[in-house]
Design an enzyme around this catalytic site. Structure first.
Site, PDB file in Angstrom:
ATOM      1  N   SER A  57       0.822  -1.146   0.100  1.00  0.00           N
ATOM      2  CA  SER A  57      -0.148  -0.104   0.031  1.00  0.00           C
ATOM      3  C   SER A  57       0.725   1.256  -0.046  1.00  0.00           C
ATOM      4  O   SER A  57       2.019   1.045   0.501  1.00  0.00           O
ATOM      5  CB  SER A  57      -0.829  -0.083   1.301  1.00  0.00           C
ATOM      6  OG  SER A  57      -1.321   1.093   1.580  1.00  0.00           O
ATOM      7  N   SER A  58       0.629   2.382  -0.515  1.00  0.00           N
ATOM      8  CA  SER A  58       1.123   3.428  -0.672  1.00  0.00           C
ATOM      9  C   SER A  58       1.348   3.954   0.970  1.00  0.00           C
ATOM     10  O   SER A  58       2.259   4.941   1.244  1.00  0.00           O
ATOM     11  CB  SER A  58       0.220   4.773  -1.370  1.00  0.00           C
ATOM     12  OG  SER A  58      -0.897   4.876  -0.872  1.00  0.00           O
ATOM     13  N   CYS A  59       0.712   3.599   2.098  1.00  0.00           N
ATOM     14  CA  CYS A  59       0.877   4.067   3.226  1.00  0.00           C
ATOM     15  C   CYS A  59       2.208   3.547   3.919  1.00  0.00           C
ATOM     16  O   CYS A  59       2.642   4.128   5.017  1.00  0.00           O
ATOM     17  CB  CYS A  59      -0.238   3.084   4.140  1.00  0.00           C
ATOM     18  SG  CYS A  59      -1.884   3.233   3.833  1.00  0.00           S
ATOM     19  N   TYR A 106      -0.712  -0.951  10.009  1.00  0.00           N
ATOM     20  CA  TYR A 106      -0.863  -1.267   8.930  1.00  0.00           C
ATOM     21  C   TYR A 106       0.308  -1.219   8.031  1.00  0.00           C
ATOM     22  O   TYR A 106       0.836  -2.027   7.033  1.00  0.00           O
ATOM     23  CB  TYR A 106      -2.017  -0.729   8.219  1.00  0.00           C
ATOM     24  CG  TYR A 106      -2.541  -1.006   6.814  1.00  0.00           C
ATOM     25  CD1 TYR A 106      -3.155  -2.239   6.589  1.00  0.00           C
ATOM     26  CD2 TYR A 106      -2.478  -0.111   5.799  1.00  0.00           C
ATOM     27  CE1 TYR A 106      -3.359  -2.676   5.305  1.00  0.00           C
ATOM     28  CE2 TYR A 106      -2.702  -0.386   4.572  1.00  0.00           C
ATOM     29  CZ  TYR A 106      -3.284  -1.779   4.216  1.00  0.00           C
ATOM     30  OH  TYR A 106      -3.827  -1.767   3.014  1.00  0.00           O
ATOM     31  N   LYS A 140       2.787  -3.842   5.980  1.00  0.00           N
ATOM     32  CA  LYS A 140       3.101  -4.006   4.605  1.00  0.00           C
ATOM     33  C   LYS A 140       4.619  -3.766   4.217  1.00  0.00           C
ATOM     34  O   LYS A 140       5.141  -4.214   3.418  1.00  0.00           O
ATOM     35  CB  LYS A 140       2.168  -2.844   3.903  1.00  0.00           C
ATOM     36  CG  LYS A 140       0.685  -2.809   3.960  1.00  0.00           C
ATOM     37  CD  LYS A 140       0.357  -4.176   3.245  1.00  0.00           C
ATOM     38  CE  LYS A 140      -1.099  -4.224   3.020  1.00  0.00           C
ATOM     39  NZ  LYS A 140      -1.529  -5.651   2.214  1.00  0.00           N
ATOM     40  N   HIS A 165     -13.108   2.952   2.621  1.00  0.00           N
ATOM     41  CA  HIS A 165     -12.203   3.969   2.182  1.00  0.00           C
ATOM     42  C   HIS A 165     -13.135   5.296   1.819  1.00  0.00           C
ATOM     43  O   HIS A 165     -14.434   5.059   1.629  1.00  0.00           O
ATOM     44  CB  HIS A 165     -11.520   3.615   0.776  1.00  0.00           C
ATOM     45  CG  HIS A 165     -10.370   2.382   1.615  1.00  0.00           C
ATOM     46  ND1 HIS A 165     -10.525   1.068   1.105  1.00  0.00           N
ATOM     47  CD2 HIS A 165      -9.299   2.806   2.409  1.00  0.00           C
ATOM     48  CE1 HIS A 165      -9.490   0.674   1.798  1.00  0.00           C
ATOM     49  NE2 HIS A 165      -8.736   1.523   2.510  1.00  0.00           N
TER      50      HIS A 165
HETATM   51  N1  LIG Z   1      -8.512  -0.986  -1.302  1.00  0.00           N
HETATM   52  C1  LIG Z   1      -7.618   0.010  -1.351  1.00  0.00           C
HETATM   53  O1  LIG Z   1      -7.595   1.006  -1.440  1.00  0.00           O
HETATM   54  C2  LIG Z   1      -6.185  -0.630  -1.322  1.00  0.00           C
HETATM   55  C3  LIG Z   1      -5.314   0.464  -1.049  1.00  0.00           C
HETATM   56  C4  LIG Z   1      -4.067  -0.056  -1.131  1.00  0.00           C
HETATM   57  C5  LIG Z   1      -3.739  -1.251  -0.936  1.00  0.00           C
HETATM   58  N2  LIG Z   1      -4.615  -2.119  -0.995  1.00  0.00           N
HETATM   59  C6  LIG Z   1      -4.233  -3.692  -0.605  1.00  0.00           C
HETATM   60  O2  LIG Z   1      -4.682  -4.319  -1.790  1.00  0.00           O
HETATM   61  C7  LIG Z   1      -5.028  -5.678  -1.401  1.00  0.00           C
HETATM   62  C8  LIG Z   1      -6.665  -5.835  -1.795  1.00  0.00           C
HETATM   63  O3  LIG Z   1      -7.256  -5.134  -1.190  1.00  0.00           O
HETATM   64  P1  LIG Z   1      -8.928  -5.044  -1.348  1.00  0.00           P
HETATM   65  O4  LIG Z   1      -9.266  -3.636  -1.593  1.00  0.00           O
HETATM   66  O5  LIG Z   1      -9.282  -5.916  -2.379  1.00  0.00           O
HETATM   67  O6  LIG Z   1      -9.543  -5.615   0.021  1.00  0.00           O
HETATM   68  P2  LIG Z   1     -10.707  -6.528   0.489  1.00  0.00           P
HETATM   69  O7  LIG Z   1     -11.655  -6.164  -0.504  1.00  0.00           O
HETATM   70  O8  LIG Z   1     -11.208  -6.022   1.791  1.00  0.00           O
HETATM   71  O9  LIG Z   1     -10.018  -7.996   0.110  1.00  0.00           O
HETATM   72  C9  LIG Z   1      -9.204  -8.408   1.052  1.00  0.00           C
HETATM   73  C10 LIG Z   1      -9.572  -9.922   1.132  1.00  0.00           C
HETATM   74  O10 LIG Z   1      -8.924 -10.432   2.150  1.00  0.00           O
HETATM   75  C11 LIG Z   1      -9.746 -11.550   2.896  1.00  0.00           C
HETATM   76  N3  LIG Z   1      -9.012 -11.859   4.094  1.00  0.00           N
HETATM   77  C12 LIG Z   1      -8.806 -10.831   5.232  1.00  0.00           C
HETATM   78  N4  LIG Z   1      -8.302 -11.481   6.235  1.00  0.00           N
HETATM   79  C13 LIG Z   1      -8.122 -13.011   5.837  1.00  0.00           C
HETATM   80  C14 LIG Z   1      -7.695 -13.923   6.540  1.00  0.00           C
HETATM   81  N5  LIG Z   1      -6.969 -13.942   7.621  1.00  0.00           N
HETATM   82  N6  LIG Z   1      -7.572 -15.215   5.808  1.00  0.00           N
HETATM   83  C15 LIG Z   1      -8.066 -15.054   4.406  1.00  0.00           C
HETATM   84  N7  LIG Z   1      -8.717 -14.025   3.757  1.00  0.00           N
HETATM   85  C16 LIG Z   1      -8.587 -12.972   4.452  1.00  0.00           C
HETATM   86  C17 LIG Z   1     -10.974 -10.854   3.000  1.00  0.00           C
HETATM   87  O11 LIG Z   1     -12.128 -11.480   3.476  1.00  0.00           O
HETATM   88  P3  LIG Z   1     -13.236 -11.020   4.165  1.00  0.00           P
HETATM   89  O12 LIG Z   1     -13.669  -9.754   3.824  1.00  0.00           O
HETATM   90  O13 LIG Z   1     -14.261 -12.046   4.484  1.00  0.00           O
HETATM   91  O14 LIG Z   1     -12.494 -10.716   5.584  1.00  0.00           O
HETATM   92  C18 LIG Z   1     -11.186 -10.280   1.814  1.00  0.00           C
HETATM   93  O15 LIG Z   1     -11.624 -11.005   0.822  1.00  0.00           O
HETATM   94  C19 LIG Z   1      -4.553  -5.817  -0.102  1.00  0.00           C
HETATM   95  O16 LIG Z   1      -3.302  -6.256   0.293  1.00  0.00           O
HETATM   96  C20 LIG Z   1      -4.668  -4.109   0.388  1.00  0.00           C
HETATM   97  O17 LIG Z   1      -3.875  -3.948   1.571  1.00  0.00           O
HETATM   98  C21 LIG Z   1      -5.954  -2.026  -0.940  1.00  0.00           C
END
Ligand SMILES: NC(=O)c1ccc[n+]([C@@H]2O[C@H](COP(=O)([O-])OP(=O)(O)OC[C@H]3O[C@@H](n4cnc5c(N)ncnc54)[C@H](OP(=O)(O)O)[C@@H]3O)[C@@H](O)[C@H]2O)c1
Length: 311
Positions: free
Chosen positions: A96-98, A125, A129, A172
């Site tokens: 993440s950019s964080c 967080y 990361k 978000h």
């Molecule tokens: N969204 C953003 O703006 C953003 C920005 C920067 C980076 N990212 C990174 O991009 C990646 C994907 O993010 P996203 O936005 O797609 O998030 P998301 O929609 O919340 O997807 C994350 C997935 O991981 C699953 N998960 C969480 N804890 C788990 C565990 N202990 N075991 C198995 N599965 C687990 C969640 O399941 P449940 O929901 O059922 O818990 C969900 O399906 C992450 O690494 C995030 O840090 C996202």
């Protein structure tokens, strides 16, 4: 959200659905080391997109710091180590950019990592990361030549689009604004309250662009990846290339949703870092560019929200 978009991207490239292995959180808890090792011992995996994480907005990060650091550290460490033990050669870690310091020079280059204090609202967080990047680099450095592994990292900016979390407390900014403006429109409310001063500037990338960047980086020949990275500075930023203030974003979302009342800023809510814009020169010079502009992406996101959430 991102995992589903990566699936769409791989299938659009012709990867057969039966060749893609996924597990939901309910099927496999990635914080459980024994369960993760057992999964990898059985499944014959060639490459991994590590999109799972404990994810949330500023409020969730602020109120659940223990969960954000513990669960993310466990997920990354369990997967990366179990992948290595079971002979997986290629892995892409999503950070993440964080990870960058709160006051990093803008736009933020990859070499700003570990040059100053982090934004306190999401430090746990971000630390997790950063550990994910360092896990990939350390496994590459220790086992890259002997075992032929190639574990890479990408750092996305703020993402939005189909599959987003529209919960008002834990989401978000874009999904929160879409829900707020939609509900205000439906209820004929005269105003919408937006968290913070509206002054911070943020960058937003449509999730299918993020997925295309992930597949692009995963498929780069090792010589290209190595030419643009260093063994201990190996991550690649994935940004849109422009930022926007939260107040201008709120106006844009209001326009897409069709809300024409007032927008009021709740300055008791935290702003987070003053500006976050990634320098994506590394990825751009590796041949990738985003395709979906912010207004177009917001329209696509709102269409999906109406279909699945806004009834
Ligand atoms: N969204 C953003 O703006 C953003 C920005 C920067 C980076 N990212 C990174 O991009 C990646 C994907 O993010 P996203 O936005 O797609 O998030 P998301 O929609 O919340 O997807 C994350 C997935 O991981 C699953 N998960 C969480 N804890 C788990 C565990 N202990 N075991 C198995 N599965 C687990 C969640 O399941 P449940 O929901 O059922 O818990 C969900 O399906 C992450 O690494 C995030 O840090 C996202």
């Amino acid at each position: 959200m991102v995992g589903a978009a990566i699936l769409r991207q791989l299938m659009a490239q012709g990867v057969p659905e039966e060749d893609i292995v996924t597990r939901t959180h309910a099927e496999l808890d990635l914080t459980n080391q024994a369960a993760v090792r057992a999964f990898f011992a059985e499944a014959e995996i060639d490459e991994i997109y590590l999109a799972a994480a404990k994810v949330g907005g500023i409020h969730a990060n602020n109120t659940q710091p223990a969960k954000f650091i513990y669960e993310n550290l466990m997920i990354e460490a369990n997967i990366i180590d179990a992948a290595f033990r079971s002979g997986v050669k290629k892995l892409l870690f999503l950070g993440s950019s964080c990870i960058y310091p709160r006051l990093a020079p803008q736009p933020m280059r990859e070499d700003a990592l570990l040059t100053g204090p982090l934004e306190p609202t999401n430090e746990p967080y971000a630390i997790a990361k950063i550990a994910g990047i360092k896990l990939c680099e350390s496994y590459n450095r220790q086992y890259g030549s002997s075992h032929g592994i190639d574990y890479r990292s990408v750092m996305p900016t703020n993402l939005y689009g189909p599959g987003d979390n529209y919960d008002l407390e834990n989401s978000h900014v874009i999904p929160a604004l879409i829900r707020k403006f939609h509900e205000a429109k439906v209820n004929a409310a005269s105003e919408v309250v937006v968290w913070g001063t509206g002054a911070p500037r943020r960058e937003f990338l449509y999730v299918d662009d993020m997925a295309s960047a992930c597949v692009h980086v995963m498929q780069l020949p090792p010589s290209d990846y190595e030419k643009h990275t260093e063994p201990m500075l190996s991550h690649i930023n994935v940004g849109f290339g422009e930022d926007i203030s939260i107040s201008d974003l709120a106006q844009l979302v209001a326009g897409v949703v069709g809300f024409d009342g007032d927008i009021v800023f709740d300055t008791d809510r935290p702003d987070g870092a003053p500006q976050k814009l990634l320098d994506s020169t590394r990825l751009n010079s590796l041949g990738w560019r985003p395709q979906v502009g912010l207004e177009e992406g917001l329209k696509l996101a709102y269409t999906e929200f109406q279909a699945f959430e806004g009834k």
